[in-house]
Design an enzyme around this catalytic site. Structure first.
Site, PDB file in Angstrom:
ATOM      1  N   HIS A   1       0.665  -1.170  -0.195  1.00 33.38           N
ATOM      2  CA  HIS A   1       0.084   0.093   0.086  1.00 33.38           C
ATOM      3  C   HIS A   1       0.896   1.204   0.113  1.00 33.38           C
ATOM      4  O   HIS A   1       1.926   1.154   0.442  1.00 33.38           O
ATOM      5  CB  HIS A   1      -0.763  -0.097   1.155  1.00 33.38           C
ATOM      6  CG  HIS A   1      -0.240   0.102   2.569  1.00 33.38           C
ATOM      7  ND1 HIS A   1       0.427   1.206   3.085  1.00 33.38           N
ATOM      8  CD2 HIS A   1       0.220  -0.784   3.407  1.00 33.38           C
ATOM      9  CE1 HIS A   1       0.876   0.957   4.276  1.00 33.38           C
ATOM     10  NE2 HIS A   1       0.801  -0.237   4.451  1.00 33.38           N
TER      11      HIS A   1
ATOM     12  N   GLU B   1      -2.711  -6.665   7.647  1.00 33.94           N
ATOM     13  CA  GLU B   1      -1.517  -6.639   8.055  1.00 33.94           C
ATOM     14  C   GLU B   1      -1.257  -7.201   9.345  1.00 33.94           C
ATOM     15  O   GLU B   1      -2.487  -8.012   9.809  1.00 33.94           O
ATOM     16  CB  GLU B   1      -1.504  -4.842   8.747  1.00 33.94           C
ATOM     17  CG  GLU B   1      -0.148  -4.584   9.308  1.00 33.94           C
ATOM     18  CD  GLU B   1       1.205  -4.912   8.613  1.00 33.94           C
ATOM     19  OE1 GLU B   1       1.546  -6.200   8.489  1.00 33.94           O
ATOM     20  OE2 GLU B   1       1.484  -3.901   8.001  1.00 33.94           O
TER      21      GLU B   1
END
Length: 326
Positions: free
Chosen positions: A104, A188
């Site tokens: 990201h 994550e």
């Protein structure tokens, strides 16, 4: 049956067929009989030959059936192996040409970790710089794949979701993007809920001493836990490769895009490429919106492209501790 005439009188009735032949008045009985017997023996010889050939045919069939019955398991095993081998070769031709992993873009927590004290990790957005990074990544992706099909997976975290849409916008990839799938296994590593900065710094210092992979955060996950998620996701990928839309279309060039997070990309590479823990511990995170490209070889196996090598340079301890979104 025919009757042999000699001087107009019936001499003998034979049980075999004689060819028509003119008989001279001067031909004696012995000559006529010798000719008749000769023709009869030739007919019997032909009949015996035909019977021998017919018997030989039956013997050949019997031998073939016997051999097949005796070696039935071996023959069937070989045939099945060849079928599966050819099927496997065909399926590998249908695998995606590339698998592209993108971390990201820059998030608010990358700039100021204190956001994690008040904002949930999954709600952390991109910064303006992170959005620009994603737009640029889309242009680079378009230059790489051209007009080839794109099959996308992304983490449901806000920063990953925003990154994916910016990539598709930046590269004008919407039309050639056939599938977009959100998968929770791509999230994550969990460090806990609302994080206390000082406590998190102490934990990350402890992780460096203990070992990055096996260290278990008090309210979160270890690297091992993330690897287990990555392994199940890898299984899903191959399931899609082998049974999905493209599994019967080797003529279509297509690519897989995965938008996720730093640690997940590393553990995915370990699982997908079947690398050892020793190798994994030498890798570090790609930067925000950096690509890792896996290219399919002629044998259907994937390898990291030389254009996007794995980061092997160890960052400073201060940088690693500060980067909460590893």
């Amino acid at each position: 049956h025919r009757t042999i005439l000699y001087n107009g009188c019936c001499q003998r009735r034979l049980s075999f067929t004689l060819p028509l032949r003119r008989v001279s008045k001067h031909t004696d009985k012995r000559t006529v009989l010798r000719r008749a017997l000769s023709n009869g023996s030739n007919t019997q010889s032909k009949h015996s030959t035909m019977m021998g050939v017919k018997h030989l045919k039956y013997v050949s069939i019997f031998v073939c059936v016997s051999v097949t019955a005796y070696y039935h398991d071996t023959i069937m095993s070989y045939v099945v192996q060849q079928i599966f081998k050819r099927r496997e070769q065909f399926i590998k031709k249908c695998y995606p040409h590339r698998i592209i992993l993108i971390r990201h873009g820059e998030s608010a927590a990358n700039v100021d970790p204190s956001h994690l004290c008040t904002i949930s990790d999954h709600d952390i957005p991109l910064t303006a710089k992170g959005h620009a990074q994603a737009l640029d990544a889309g242009k680079r992706l378009k230059a790489l794949i051209g007009e080839q099909h794109l099959y996308c997976y992304y983490s449901p975290y806000k920063r990953a979701h925003e990154t994916l849409h910016a990539i598709l916008d930046g590269g004008q990839l919407h039309e050639q993007t056939k599938v977009v799938i959100e998968d929770v296994r791509l999230i994550e590593q969990k460090f806990g809920n609302h994080q206390d900065i000082d406590a998190m710094l102490r934990e990350k210092e402890s992780r460096l001493r203990y070992g990055r992979f096996f260290y278990q955060f008090k309210e979160g996950e270890s690297g091992l836990s993330v690897l287990l998620r990555a392994t199940t996701f890898t299984d899903r990928l191959f399931d899609h490769f082998r049974t999905g839309y493209y599994s019967t279309r080797p003529d279509i060039m297509w690519n897989v895009l995965i938008v996720s997070h730093g640690l997940f990309i590393r553990v995915f590479l370990k699982a997908f490429l079947r690398r050892s823990l020793h190798e994994f511990q030498q890798w570090y995170n790609y930067g925000n919106c950096e690509m890792c490209i896996l290219v399919k070889g002629d044998d259907g196996e994937y390898s990291v492209s030389p254009l996007t090598p794995l980061p092997l340079k160890r960052p400073t301890a201060e940088k690693e501790i500060a980067d909460l979104n590893v």
